[in-house]
Design an enzyme around this catalytic site. Structure first.
Site, PDB file in Angstrom:
ATOM      1  N   CYS A 184      51.565 -45.123  41.336  1.00 52.44           N
ATOM      2  CA  CYS A 184      52.341 -46.359  41.261  1.00 52.44           C
ATOM      3  C   CYS A 184      51.838 -47.129  40.051  1.00 52.44           C
ATOM      4  O   CYS A 184      50.679 -47.539  40.006  1.00 52.44           O
ATOM      5  CB  CYS A 184      52.137 -47.143  42.558  1.00 52.44           C
TER       6      CYS A 184
ATOM      7  N   CYS B  41      51.913 -52.116  48.740  1.00 48.37           N
ATOM      8  CA  CYS B  41      53.029 -52.720  48.012  1.00 48.37           C
ATOM      9  C   CYS B  41      52.919 -54.227  48.047  1.00 48.37           C
ATOM     10  O   CYS B  41      52.762 -54.815  49.108  1.00 48.37           O
ATOM     11  CB  CYS B  41      54.369 -52.432  48.680  1.00 48.37           C
TER      12      CYS B  41
END
Ligand code: SAH
Ligand code: SF4
Length: 395
Positions: free
Chosen positions: A128, A370
């Protein structure tokens, strides 16, 4: 210019010349690389071939030192080293979560820092990556959104995050060794800090490099760009990058989405859905991912689930809905929906014929989940101020 033109003027470009007067070759497109080689003495006739050779050394073999480029003449290697460097972000800290997730804090030019997260799974490994330091948008549930934009990352800093992770995973191939098809780093998601479509050119150039078959060579189907909904740039993403698309949808009425994802005030749900419906690459095999963060009592009712399906059906969008349990951060104004609520919501969507996976929370113990990323730049700035205050440097 239309009043709804995307905001890209926030871009603060970093000069390509480094302090020592050298140019970083990382992040240049093939054409740009060829150009700088010629500018610095490579004969035009040889430039194409040299570009290909240097490109392979950098992106296929992970070499950072010109001296190791053994298919180039020694004198030429020395000449390259005088003008150029091969530089990627420097890892400051690396944390490993109980579940194997790794979070890296990387330092980039200007003393800024970005976070990069590696998530190993059984059949793949996802990196990510970040596209900006901070974010200009202010989504109310996102930790990054509480930090003002510091600057856009350069293409070198974006693809450099991938190279940094390959270093750490020791995944550069060894010349002559049999090819290993199972990759530790097999997927990239642009879901770290920042709004990638407000840094379009750099994100595009970096992802083109990551996809290049003579280098890192990741398929475009293994790269997912997540956007909060910068409508005018969506079609361009399909045309110029061709990767998969994820949309931070998060609400089913404009009233709620205006609060959660304020860019909705500029391009509302209907405009967004229209752009998605015509995403040229959208097909059943390449569905658009709708990301939906589950916030207790805010967007998680049965009615919301039905409205969500209705939006997607009405526009005939090939979609899967990724439900994200809200990850809390210090001072966050929301709570995570209960597991039962999330399951019920997922079930309604599933019954309507759409995949509705619930995203597993990974790396929460190291604040790597996240929406928990926030540059240490700001924290560092604050603590420096405090230190200075304590030391009596300010009155
Ligand atoms: N700016 C881009 C990409 C980065 S955010 C975007 O908004 O899409 C990556 C995903 O994490 C987005 O779907 C975002 O909405 C979600 N997210 C942000 N904060 C979160 C939080 N606290 N908990 C769970 N998901 C979050
Ligand atoms: Fe920026 Fe995405 Fe966070 Fe919104 S969710 S503030 S667009 S990083």
């Amino acid at each position: 210019m239309s009043p709804k033109a995307p905001i890209t003027q926030d871009v603060m470009t970093i000069p390509r010349k480094l302090p020592e007067g050298k140019i970083n070759l990382v992040g240049l497109t093939r054409d740009q690389l060829r150009e700088v080689l010629i500018e610095h003495g490579t004969p035009e006739k040889q430039a194409k071939m040299r570009t290909g050779q240097i490109w392979q050394w950098i992106y296929q073999w992970g070499v950072r030192d010109f001296a190791e480029m053994t298919n180039l003449a020694k004198a030429y290697r020395a000449q390259l080293a005088e003008s150029f460097v091969i530089e990627i972000p420097e890892v400051v800290t690396r944390q490993v979560s109980e579940d194997g997730t790794r979070k890296y804090l990387c330092r980039i030019a200007g003393g800024h820092e970005v976070e990069v997260v590696y998530i190993p799974e059984e059949d793949r490994g996802t990196l990510c990556i970040s596209s900006q330091v901070g974010c200009t948008l202010t989504c109310s549930f996102c930790h990054t959104g509480t930090q003002k934009l510091v600057r856009n990352l350069t293409a070198a800093e974006i693809v450099g995050q991938v190279m940094m992770a390959r270093d750490d995973l020791e995944e550069w191939p060894v010349p002559g060794a049999p090819k290993d098809e199972t990759r530790l780093l097999s997927n990239i998601v642009l879901m770290g800090m920042g709004e990638p479509l407000y840094n379009f050119e750099n994100v595009r150039d970096a992802m083109k490099i990551a996809m290049d078959p003579e280098g890192i060579s990741l398929s475009r189907r293994r790269i997912t760009l997540s956007t909060s909904g910068v409508v005018p740039e969506i079609a361009r993403t399909a045309e110029e990058i061709g990767c998969l698309l994820a949309i931070s949808f998060h609400a089913t009425t404009d009233e709620t989405r205006d609060v959660l994802v304020p860019i909705n005030k500029r391009w509302n749900i209907e405009e967004l859905l229209q752009a998605l419906a015509s995403y040229p690459k959208a097909s059943n095999s390449e569905r658009i991912t709708f990301e939906y963060v589950m916030l207790d009592g805010v967007n998680d009712s049965d009615k919301d689930a039905h409205r969500l399906i209705d939006h997607i059906k009405r526009h005939n969008i090939p979609a899967k809905i990724n439900l994200i349990p809200f990850n809390e951060w210090p001072g966050a104004p929301y709570k995570r929906s209960s597991n039962n609520r999330i399951r019920a919501f997922a079930n309604i969507i599933y019954q309507a014929g759409y995949a509705s996976p619930i995203r597993k929370t990974r790396g929460e113990d190291i604040m790597a989940a996240c929406g928990q990323l926030k540059s240490a730049t700001e924290r560092a700035r604050k603590s420096r101020k405090q230190i200075e205050a304590e030391a009596g440097l300010h009155d």
